[in-house]
Motif scaffolding. Structure first.
Motif, PDB file in Angstrom:
ATOM      1  N   GLY A 144       7.223  -0.799  -1.835  1.00  0.00           N
ATOM      2  CA  GLY A 144       7.842   0.496  -1.589  1.00  0.00           C
ATOM      3  C   GLY A 144       8.849   0.472  -0.497  1.00  0.00           C
ATOM      4  N   GLY A 154      10.392   2.675   3.217  1.00  0.00           N
ATOM      5  CA  GLY A 154      10.207   3.647   3.992  1.00  0.00           C
ATOM      6  C   GLY A 154      11.610   4.561   3.832  1.00  0.00           C
ATOM      7  N   THR A 199       3.440   5.035  -3.319  1.00  0.00           N
ATOM      8  CA  THR A 199       4.393   4.409  -4.327  1.00  0.00           C
ATOM      9  C   THR A 199       3.595   3.321  -5.239  1.00  0.00           C
ATOM     10  N   THR A 252       0.793  -1.222  -0.101  1.00  0.00           N
ATOM     11  CA  THR A 252      -0.076   0.200   0.030  1.00  0.00           C
ATOM     12  C   THR A 252       0.929   1.189  -0.019  1.00  0.00           C
ATOM     13  N   HIS A 294      12.697   0.736   5.725  1.00  0.00           N
ATOM     14  CA  HIS A 294      11.851  -0.417   6.010  1.00  0.00           C
ATOM     15  C   HIS A 294      11.147  -0.852   4.753  1.00  0.00           C
ATOM     16  N   TYR A 314      -5.576  -0.691   5.402  1.00  0.00           N
ATOM     17  CA  TYR A 314      -4.992  -1.108   4.142  1.00  0.00           C
ATOM     18  C   TYR A 314      -5.890  -1.923   3.272  1.00  0.00           C
TER      19      TYR A 314
END
Ligand code: F6R
Length: 236
Positions: A124, A126, A38, A35, A130, A75
């Motif tokens: 994606g 972080g 991105t 989710t 992450h 999500y």
């Protein structure tokens, strides 16, 4: 790792979509989905295409603890809105953030992953490196687990909530070992905010300090970036 620098998120989404189509032509049946902002262009490319996903299964990376699938910030809700309501899948899995027993939910989700091995995992990243909600110092051997989100992740997520107090502080996340079990991985990142995490992921040491750096150990990873996200990479 294969690095592709594209013009913008739309072009990146198109590229990732083409790669998914190719994998489906070669028999892929399970997509690992993410989710966040991105993958939105990818989901747009999927929903605008004529491709049929009704024989496909999806397994999502993560969900906030405490939010039900009906909650507009969950999500599950994001996935329904962005993709599943427009392109029906055969089966879709997202962890249940409202499970009474989170530990049992993590075990259940590991069973889901084992029964539906991921062919193409979308990621994606972080700002702290992450993947999923595997924050720095998560074991590379981790399976699905409950996560305490870091301050930087909570702060990054406030943009989706009205008040910072509303941002959940815990999540259920697929573990790093499960992510690495995906046959093919596509990591996308756009914008200057992600440049340092991308540098550390692609050119730094493989370390649990930077969860995404583990991807250097995977045989089939494509990293799709815009020029800003690629701006700290040095030519090798
Ligand atoms: C979401 C997820 C996260 C995001 C990451 C980047 O399912 O697993 O790892 O991919 O936080 O988020 P955005 O794309 O919003 O910058």
């Amino acid at each position: 790792m294969k690095i592709l620098v594209v013009d913008n998120a739309q072009a990146g989404g198109q590229k990732a979509f083409q790669m998914i189509e190719e994998a489906m032509e070669h028999g892929a049946k399970v997509l690992g989905l993410a989710t966040g902002s991105t993958p939105i262009a990818l989901y747009q490319a999927m929903t605008e295409s004529a491709v049929n996903f009704s024989e496909m299964t999806s397994v999502n990376l993560d969900e906030y603890v405490g939010l039900s699938g009906e909650d507009s910030q969950s999500y599950r809700h994001f996935m329904e809105e962005q993709l599943f309501s427009k392109k029906p899948f055969k089966e879709t899995f997202v962890p249940n953030g409202k499970a009474e027993n989170i530990k049992a939910e993590c075990t259940r989700y590991d069973e889901v992953i084992a029964a539906h091995p991921v062919d193409v995992q979308i990621l994606g990243i972080g700002r702290n490196g992450h993947i999923g909600f595997n924050e720095p110092d998560t074991s590379f051997a981790s399976k699905t687990h409950q996560v305490q989100l870091t301050d930087s992740t909570i702060e990054a997520n406030t943009r989706f909530f009205e008040k910072e107090e509303d941002v959940p502080t815990q999540a259920i996340s697929m573990g790093i070992a499960s992510i690495m079990a995906g046959k093919e991985i596509i990591l996308m990142a756009y914008g200057k905010d992600k440049a340092e995490a991308i540098r550390a992921t692609v050119q730094g040491p493989v370390t649990e300090d930077v969860p995404a750096s583990v991807l250097q150990n995977h045989p089939h990873v494509t990293v799709i970036l815009d020029a800003d996200a690629a701006s700290l990479l040095t030519q090798k």
